[in-house]
Design an enzyme around this catalytic site. Structure first.
Site, short mmCIF file in Angstrom:
data_model
loop_
_atom_site.label_atom_id
_atom_site.label_comp_id
_atom_site.label_asym_id
_atom_site.label_seq_id
_atom_site.Cartn_x
_atom_site.Cartn_y
_atom_site.Cartn_z
N LYS A 53 0.85 -1.20 0.00
CA LYS A 53 0.00 0.00 0.00
C LYS A 53 0.88 1.24 0.00
O LYS A 53 0.64 2.19 -0.75
CB LYS A 53 -0.95 -0.02 1.22
N GLN A 97 -5.29 -1.69 9.48
CA GLN A 97 -5.22 -3.03 8.89
C GLN A 97 -5.88 -4.06 9.80
O GLN A 97 -5.62 -4.10 11.01
CB GLN A 97 -3.74 -3.39 8.64
N ASP A 120 -11.40 2.65 3.72
CA ASP A 120 -11.80 1.24 3.62
C ASP A 120 -13.31 1.11 3.35
O ASP A 120 -13.77 0.06 2.91
CB ASP A 120 -11.52 0.53 4.95
N1 GUN Z 1 -7.41 -7.05 5.93
C1 GUN Z 1 -7.72 -7.81 4.85
N2 GUN Z 1 -8.35 -7.06 3.92
C2 GUN Z 1 -8.42 -5.80 4.43
C3 GUN Z 1 -8.94 -4.58 3.91
O1 GUN Z 1 -9.49 -4.49 2.81
N3 GUN Z 1 -8.82 -3.50 4.75
C4 GUN Z 1 -8.24 -3.60 5.97
N4 GUN Z 1 -8.20 -2.49 6.71
N5 GUN Z 1 -7.75 -4.70 6.46
C5 GUN Z 1 -7.84 -5.82 5.69
#
Ligand code: GUN
Length: 289
Positions: A53, A97, A120
């Site tokens: 990211k 996350q 998100d």
């Molecule tokens: N963990 C797995 N997929 C995601 C996601 O799309 N966003 C976040 N914040 N954590 C994750």
């Protein structure tokens, strides 16, 4: 044989477009969109995602910061950081996350993020807005999947039968909401569904988001269907670690018109949509069109 939907290439093109837009915004406003990712603990898969990211945000010119907190971080400490980030004018997107360690309640943390900065799309306000079809920050994986489906079937999905396998808050439920907005006839199936294979075999669009390695093969698939594999499963095969989806790609490819591979399908699109959301959040917060 079917088309292999190249999510990595699609995401790479999207990033190029984003980089041009971000550069133009910097020049006209002097401001830079900012994304902050918070990682609690040292889950290896999460560390890989968070690093990607950051790298891809940098590639498009978005400022990216990371907060890495120890696994024993308390909920109070994490909430304090979220409050600081909500108030920070240089931060336009906040992503915590998941999964979080067991002493921290996920819902409490996701609800503490400012809905305007919720890149998100997991805050209950954004979830509610999506369900009533209002403008909002859309969850990245379902949004990216819609792009990939349209890259195969065109923009008009109305009247198509869509089956979503899995009912998670992160993928299954928002995926169903987005497909409904596209005027698909949507069915959500899950672990308690009867005759699940038969229902899937009626789908023009089949979304697999269950987290079961290669569960879905040709017998679950209607001839000519578009199959989107959201699964990312680490398995051991022939003594080696391998990443596979929820779909048996080779088998599915014999029946479907198009299938996303794992890796290189939905995964890269998820990160690209996170960058899209950061830019959208920036424009709304800074009132830039
Ligand atoms: N963990 C797995 N997929 C995601 C996601 O799309 N966003 C976040 N914040 N954590 C994750």
């Amino acid at each position: 044989m079917s088309i292999r939907i190249d999510g990595a290439a699609y995401a790479s093109n999207l990033r190029k477009e984003l980089a041009i837009e971000v550069a133009a915004i910097k020049q006209s406003t002097g401001k830079i969109p900012g994304l902050t990712v918070v990682l609690v603990g040292e889950d290896p898969a999460s560390q890989v995602y968070v690093r990607r990211k950051g790298e891809q945000a940098a590639e498009v010119g978005i400022t990216s910061t990371e907060h890495r907190l120890p696994v024993e971080t308390s909920q109070e400490e994490l909430l304090k950081l979220v409050t600081q980030l909500n108030a920070d004018d240089t931060v336009h997107g906040i992503l915590v996350q998941l999964p979080l360690p067991s002493q921290i309640d996920e819902k409490t943390v996701l609800t503490a993020i400012s809905p305007q900065k919720d890149v998100d799309g997991f805050h209950p306000i954004n979830v509610g807005r999506l369900s009533i079809g209002d403008d909002c920050l859309l969850p990245c994986t379902p949004h990216g999947s819609i792009h990939l489906i349209k890259s195969v079937l065109g923009d008009d999905l109305s009247g198509l039968n869509a089956v979503v396998v899995g009912r998670s808050n992160i993928v299954g439920k928002p995926m169903a909401a987005l497909l409904l907005q596209e005027s698909c006839t949507v069915t959500v199936v899950h672990s308690r569904t009867k005759e699940i294979e038969k229902i899937c075999a009626q789908a023009d669009i089949l979304i697999a988001a269950v987290g079961r390695p290669e569960m879905i093969n040709a017998s679950w698939i209607k001839a000519g269907a578009c199959v989107i594999d959201v699964g990312i499963n680490r398995i051991e095969r022939d003594g080696k670690n391998k990443l596979v989806g929820d779909v048996d790609f080779a088998s599915a490819s014999e029946k479907a018109a198009a299938v996303t591979p794992v890796p290189g399908g939905v995964g890269p699109m998820t990160i690209a949509m996170l960058l899209v959301n950061t830019l959208t959040a920036f424009k709304r917060i800074e009132k830039v069109s």
